[in-house]
Scaffold this motif. Structure first.
Motif, PDB file in Angstrom:
ATOM      1  N   GLU A 331      -2.708  37.138 -48.264  1.00  0.00           N
ATOM      2  CA  GLU A 331      -2.705  37.974 -49.463  1.00  0.00           C
ATOM      3  C   GLU A 331      -3.118  39.430 -49.179  1.00  0.00           C
ATOM      4  O   GLU A 331      -2.521  40.362 -49.727  1.00  0.00           O
ATOM      5  CB  GLU A 331      -3.650  37.361 -50.506  1.00  0.00           C
ATOM      6  CG  GLU A 331      -3.644  38.094 -51.813  1.00  0.00           C
ATOM      7  CD  GLU A 331      -4.362  37.323 -52.919  1.00  0.00           C
ATOM      8  OE1 GLU A 331      -4.686  36.136 -52.725  1.00  0.00           O
ATOM      9  OE2 GLU A 331      -4.601  37.933 -53.976  1.00  0.00           O
ATOM     10  N   ARG A 348      -2.300  37.344 -57.188  1.00  0.00           N
ATOM     11  CA  ARG A 348      -1.800  36.007 -56.882  1.00  0.00           C
ATOM     12  C   ARG A 348      -1.634  35.299 -58.223  1.00  0.00           C
ATOM     13  O   ARG A 348      -2.615  35.005 -58.904  1.00  0.00           O
ATOM     14  CB  ARG A 348      -2.801  35.258 -56.018  1.00  0.00           C
ATOM     15  CG  ARG A 348      -2.329  33.880 -55.614  1.00  0.00           C
ATOM     16  CD  ARG A 348      -3.406  33.071 -54.918  1.00  0.00           C
ATOM     17  NE  ARG A 348      -3.875  33.655 -53.669  1.00  0.00           N
ATOM     18  CZ  ARG A 348      -4.404  32.950 -52.660  1.00  0.00           C
ATOM     19  NH1 ARG A 348      -4.531  31.639 -52.767  1.00  0.00           N
ATOM     20  NH2 ARG A 348      -4.838  33.554 -51.579  1.00  0.00           N
ATOM     21  N   TYR A 358       3.117  35.725 -55.847  1.00  0.00           N
ATOM     22  CA  TYR A 358       2.487  36.986 -56.235  1.00  0.00           C
ATOM     23  C   TYR A 358       3.290  37.672 -57.335  1.00  0.00           C
ATOM     24  O   TYR A 358       4.522  37.560 -57.380  1.00  0.00           O
ATOM     25  CB  TYR A 358       2.438  37.955 -55.046  1.00  0.00           C
ATOM     26  CG  TYR A 358       1.735  37.444 -53.810  1.00  0.00           C
ATOM     27  CD1 TYR A 358       0.356  37.238 -53.786  1.00  0.00           C
ATOM     28  CD2 TYR A 358       2.461  37.194 -52.643  1.00  0.00           C
ATOM     29  CE1 TYR A 358      -0.281  36.808 -52.628  1.00  0.00           C
ATOM     30  CE2 TYR A 358       1.832  36.756 -51.481  1.00  0.00           C
ATOM     31  CZ  TYR A 358       0.463  36.562 -51.476  1.00  0.00           C
ATOM     32  OH  TYR A 358      -0.158  36.141 -50.327  1.00  0.00           O
TER      33      TYR A 358
END
Ligand SMILES: C[S@@+](CC[C@H](N)C(=O)[O-])C[C@H]1O[C@@H](n2cnc3c(N)ncnc32)[C@H](O)[C@@H]1O
Length: 362
Positions: A331, A348, A358
């Protein structure tokens, strides 16, 4: 503990217990690798599907599938040893229980696995090219792989999209379901064979969809699939790269499992930003990954790092910039890519054991 000389100058202090545990793992792994080829053959010849109908002897399965009985018996024995079919010694017949039949024969179902092994076939075929790539540092483009990769990817990924995309991923993005339901313009970038594009088009009849991919053969395949599905009026596919696809006012841009494959993900992010309406959405689906290597050393990370070594990382290296994010980008790295594209919001939205989903907004 025995001290053993090696071919190097290092002397090894072997702990027998640890060695036995390691070799036990090796037996499991080698069995899985050797078994993989039999799965591909069984899938291609319709052996699993024929066996799903009823318990059969090797001879009867061979008759039904017009194959050689001796080969089929050996194949069935391998399947039984691997837990992929059940064997009844009293009747000398083989069968698929409900779970095996679900995972091995329900094409497009949420647990369908044979496509994954086609990807493995493509990896093995790429070994000579990858040995060379390791030495030269040059890339290996997606398009340079065996066609098993393209078909395997579609067959392995579609079940996940069918199970999650419309029911949970789209609803996890702010107001996106309502927007698609009332009619939106969507670009599915890096669409491959268009599995995700067609699933969205089926679900949202008021919206129009265009799938882009730089790989011509994939676009040709996707175009035919849209025609077969009767969706050609609302879905079209075009050859275009993520940094140059046409259109300036999309409500939604999607990227399924492809942003990390690109040479210039930040450049692609800039183009996505320019192609969206000011209130548009960018839906990015990536392989599940934690940010740190040490947190990805698990069975799922094992699959992704291996595929990434042969497929994703060299695919990126083959393109301009060659960012090589890898399939376990995580991420934090994705956040950086999206920020460099000029997006102001990134989160997210949801996840599955295999995917991170995402949402990015301008
Ligand atoms: C792992 S496949 C995923 C395909 C599809 N999205 C799916 O989920 O089934 C990655 C795809 O990204 C495409 N791709 C890679 N780099 C690209 C680029 N720079 N522009 C457009 N497509 C790209 C490849 O051709 C390939 O079809």
């Amino acid at each position: 503990m025995a001290h053993t000389p090696t071919s190097t100058s290092r002397s090894l202090a072997i702990d027998e217990g640890k060695l036995n545990a390691f070799m036990g793992g090796f037996v499991r792994d080698l069995g899985a690798v050797m078994h993989a080829a039999t799965i591909v053959v069984g899938d291609k010849l319709g052996l699993y599907k024929a066996l799903a109908d009823q318990p059969l002897s090797a001879e009867d399965l061979a008759l039904r599938t017009e194959t050689d009985a001796r080969y089929v018996r050996e194949w069935l024995s391998a399947q039984a040893a691997s837990g992929y079919v059940d064997y009844d010694a009293a009747s000398d017949r083989f069968s698929l229980n409900d779970e095996q039949a679900f995972a091995l024969t329900v094409e497009g179902g949420p647990a369908f696995i044979p496509g994954a092994f086609e990807i493995a076939v493509a990896q093995f075929k790429a070994i000579p090219k990858m040995i060379s790539a390791f030495r030269t540092g040059l890339g290996l483009g997606w398009h340079e792989h065996d066609a098993a990769l393209f078909h395997g990817t579609e067959r392995f990924f579609r079940p996940g999209y069918a199970a999650n995309l419309v029911s949970s991923w789209i609803p996890a993005l702010d107001g996106l379901h309502e927007r698609l339901a009332s009619g939106a313009e969507v670009a599915d970038v890096g669409c491959g064979h268009g599995a995700s594009t067609l699933i969205m088009a089926e679900a949202y009849p008021k919206s129009t969809f265009v799938g882009f991919d730089y790989h011509e053969a994939s676009i040709a395949h996707a175009t035919q699939a849209a025609e077969r599905a009767g969706l050609a009026g609302r879905v079209r596919f075009e050859v275009a790269s993520a940094k140059a696809y046409p259109g300036r006012a999309y409500d939604l841009v999607t990227m399924f499992d492809c942003l990390h494959d690109m040479g210039d993900p930040a450049g692609a992010a800039i183009h996505v930003r320019q192609s969206l309406k000011p209130d548009g959405h960018w839906l990015i689906v990536e392989p599940y990954a934690n940010d740190r290597l040490e947190d990805n050393l698990n069975p799922v990370g094992r699959i992704f790092y291996s595929a990434s070594t042969f497929i994703c990382t060299p695919a990126s290296r083959a393109q301009e910039v060659g960012a090589c994010l890898g399939a376990q980008a995580g991420e934090a790295r994705m956040n950086t890519v999206v920020e460099r594209g000029g997006f102001t919001r990134f989160r997210r939205a949801t996840e599955t054991p295999f995917n991170l989903v995402y949402e990015a907004r301008p």
